[in-house]
Write an enzyme that holds these catalytic residues in place. Structure first.
Site, short mmCIF file in Angstrom:
data_model
loop_
_atom_site.label_atom_id
_atom_site.label_comp_id
_atom_site.label_asym_id
_atom_site.label_seq_id
_atom_site.Cartn_x
_atom_site.Cartn_y
_atom_site.Cartn_z
N MET A 1 5.17 -36.78 15.97
CA MET A 1 6.20 -35.88 15.43
C MET A 1 6.50 -34.77 16.42
O MET A 1 5.61 -34.01 16.81
CB MET A 1 5.74 -35.30 14.09
N THR A 2 7.76 -34.69 16.81
CA THR A 2 8.21 -33.64 17.71
C THR A 2 8.16 -32.32 16.96
O THR A 2 8.71 -32.21 15.87
CB THR A 2 9.64 -33.97 18.17
N GLN B 1 2.55 -40.16 23.13
CA GLN B 1 3.80 -40.91 23.03
C GLN B 1 4.70 -40.49 24.20
O GLN B 1 4.87 -39.30 24.44
CB GLN B 1 4.53 -40.64 21.71
N HIS C 1 7.84 -44.93 23.24
CA HIS C 1 8.79 -44.63 22.16
C HIS C 1 10.05 -45.47 22.37
O HIS C 1 11.01 -45.05 23.02
CB HIS C 1 9.12 -43.15 22.17
N GLY C 2 9.99 -46.67 21.82
CA GLY C 2 11.13 -47.58 21.95
C GLY C 2 11.99 -47.56 20.70
O GLY C 2 12.80 -48.47 20.49
N ALA C 3 11.84 -46.51 19.89
CA ALA C 3 12.52 -46.46 18.59
C ALA C 3 13.54 -45.34 18.55
O ALA C 3 13.85 -44.70 19.56
CB ALA C 3 11.48 -46.24 17.49
N ASN C 4 14.08 -45.12 17.35
CA ASN C 4 14.88 -43.93 17.00
C ASN C 4 16.02 -43.66 17.98
O ASN C 4 16.35 -42.49 18.26
CB ASN C 4 13.97 -42.69 16.87
N TYR D 1 16.42 -43.94 21.25
CA TYR D 1 16.23 -43.37 22.60
C TYR D 1 16.37 -44.45 23.68
O TYR D 1 16.69 -45.60 23.39
CB TYR D 1 14.91 -42.61 22.65
N ARG E 1 6.54 -48.62 19.99
CA ARG E 1 7.21 -48.27 18.73
C ARG E 1 8.67 -48.70 18.78
O ARG E 1 9.34 -48.51 19.80
CB ARG E 1 7.11 -46.75 18.48
C1 LIG Z 1 9.17 -33.28 12.28
C2 LIG Z 1 9.25 -34.74 12.66
C3 LIG Z 1 9.33 -35.08 13.99
C4 LIG Z 1 9.34 -36.45 14.39
N1 LIG Z 1 9.30 -36.76 15.73
C5 LIG Z 1 9.06 -38.05 16.11
C6 LIG Z 1 8.75 -38.36 17.45
O1 LIG Z 1 8.64 -37.50 18.35
N2 LIG Z 1 8.54 -39.66 17.76
C7 LIG Z 1 8.60 -40.66 16.82
O2 LIG Z 1 8.38 -41.83 17.15
N3 LIG Z 1 8.90 -40.38 15.52
C8 LIG Z 1 9.09 -39.10 15.14
N4 LIG Z 1 9.26 -38.80 13.80
C9 LIG Z 1 9.22 -39.88 12.79
C10 LIG Z 1 7.79 -40.05 12.21
O3 LIG Z 1 6.89 -40.50 13.20
C11 LIG Z 1 7.75 -41.02 11.03
O4 LIG Z 1 8.12 -42.30 11.47
C12 LIG Z 1 8.69 -40.62 9.88
O5 LIG Z 1 8.58 -39.25 9.59
C13 LIG Z 1 8.39 -41.44 8.60
O6 LIG Z 1 7.05 -41.28 8.21
P1 LIG Z 1 6.60 -40.21 7.06
O7 LIG Z 1 7.42 -40.52 5.84
O8 LIG Z 1 5.13 -40.50 6.86
O9 LIG Z 1 6.86 -38.86 7.60
C14 LIG Z 1 9.30 -37.46 13.40
C15 LIG Z 1 9.26 -37.09 12.04
C16 LIG Z 1 9.21 -35.76 11.67
C17 LIG Z 1 9.10 -35.42 10.20
#
Ligand SMILES: Cc1cc2nc3c(=O)[nH]c(=O)nc-3n(C[C@H](O)[C@H](O)[C@H](O)COP(=O)(O)O)c2cc1C
Length: 367
Positions: free
Chosen positions: A24-25, A99, A165-168, A170, A222
């Site tokens: 989580m960032t 990550q 981090h191959g997701a979201n 990017y 990921r």
């Molecule tokens: C504040 C915040 C920052 C996040 N930053 C990242 C990140 O840097 N890399 C990543 O792969 N996912 C990131 N995510 C997604 C989470 O890893 C996770 O997949 C998502 O929140 C769903 O899981 P949860 O319901 O348990 O929170 C972030 C989520 C939150 C809430």
């Protein structure tokens, strides 16, 4: 209870239980990408129960950042900071996974001081998205090398592994996506060609691990199973891709999805659970980390009947002692919301606190 059982990855790294803290960032590093004391405390506090902490995404080079005040892994000057981060997590008792990432077109010129890059010159479908410039062939090679160098830094800093981090949406995903990758050279085209860049990054990282690691060091990947865009990544594409990743013999696959039991985001009629489809395709070739909205011990245990590992995001921000309470049978004491009254005791760095209390609906915030 299944969640308390250890799990050993292919590399030999043993995770002391099945629960990971999701990456989580938290936008709480210094402007130059060095970690801060607040950040170290946040991680150390949350590393005292879960088996593994995956850090926020760390930038692999100067064009990689997607947010201000994120963790840097782009040069050797960051190694002391990365070492402090690995130690803060390991001192809590958890394995530490860094990550690593490149935001690609999800960045902006204000942050980078120059135009963002991507596979092609297609802006993301979001408000104010900037048009990126395609990476040149030479830049693709240096970007692959930069992922490998960031891995070497993680090894030198004492981490137990890296997660790509191959997701979201990017850069790694941008190469795999038919929306963002319109290249006609060897890095674009059919689904196999679109896999070429992420797979080359995996190869370079595996070579780096073989060369530098002196203890078990894991590589995880990921990914987001689908994209809404048209054209966009389909589940068929993803199943081919994860087969290719299984052939690379990496340590784990980490799904990125907001609800563990989610069906297709492209087709509302298709309610088959994505994580289940992925698990069926992978079988026992490598472990899957499931994620998404898991809050209670019951939800975690139920998820573990489908996949061997789970990660918790929101739950670990809202309650740093989630694991200890779960393990000791005090699940009724787990905080199910972000309590303003508990701000002082949660070790949440101020920038993260501001962020998550100001975005409506992101966290359940209560007094
Ligand atoms: C504040 C915040 C920052 C996040 N930053 C990242 C990140 O840097 N890399 C990543 O792969 N996912 C990131 N995510 C997604 C989470 O890893 C996770 O997949 C998502 O929140 C769903 O899981 P949860 O319901 O348990 O929170 C972030 C989520 C939150 C809430």
């Amino acid at each position: 209870m299944k969640f308390t059982q250890p799990f050993t990855l292919r590399s030999g790294l043993t995770l002391k239980n099945r629960v990971l803290m999701a990456p989580m960032t938290i936008s709480s590093s210094q402007a130059n990408g060095d970690v801060t004391e607040e950040e170290l405390m946040y991680y150390n506090r949350r590393a005292r129960g879960v088996g593994t902490v995956i850090t926020a995404c760390a930038s692999i080079n100067e064009l990689a950042p997607g947010f201000t005040h994120s963790i840097g892994a782009e040069c050797d000057e960051r190694i002391p900071s990365l070492t402090r981060l690995a130690q803060a997590i390991q001192a809590g008792g958890a394995s530490a996974i860094l990550q690593i990432f490149h935001a690609g077109r999800m960045s902006n010129a204000t942050l980078l001081g120059t135009q963002p890059v991507s596979a092609s010159n297609i802006p993301a479908l979001r408000p104010n998205a900037e048009t990126p410039r395609p990476l040149t062939l030479a830049e693709i090679e240096t970007t692959i090398a930069d992922f490998a160098q960031a891995t070497r830094r993680a090894i030198e800093a004492g981490f137990d592994g890296i997660e790509l981090h191959g997701a979201n949406t990017y850069l790694l995903q941008q190469f795999f996506s038919p929306h963002s990758n319109r290249r006609t050279d060897q890095w674009g085209g059919d689904v196999k060609a679109r896999m070429a860049f992420p797979l080359a990054v995996v190869d370079a990282i595996k070579e780096t691990i073989a060369k530098y690691a002196t203890k078990p060091f894991a590589i995880g990947y990921r990914f987001s199973p689908e994209e809404r865009e048209e054209p966009g990544i389909t589940m068929d594409d993803t199943l081919l891709f994860i087969n290719a990743l299984a052939d690379k013999e990496i340590d784990y696959l980490h799904v990125s999805i907001n609800q563990f039991h989610a069906g297709s985001m492209r087709d509302a009629q298709d309610t088959r659970v994505r994580i289940q489809l992925i698990q069926e395709a992978v079988g026992d070739r490598m472990p899957i980390i499931g994620v998404g909205g898991l809050q209670t011990v019951e939800q975690v245990e139920e998820a573990l009947t489908l996949v061997p590992l789970v990660s918790l995001g929101h739950a670990m921000i809202m309650d740093p002692e989630w694991y200890q309470k779960a393990e000791s049978g005090q699940q009724d004491k787990i905080y199910p919301a972000l309590y303003r009254s508990k701000e002082k005791e949660l070790d949440i760095p101020p920038p993260l606190w501001t962020m998550i209390t100001n975005v409506p609906g992101w966290f359940k915030v209560e007094s």
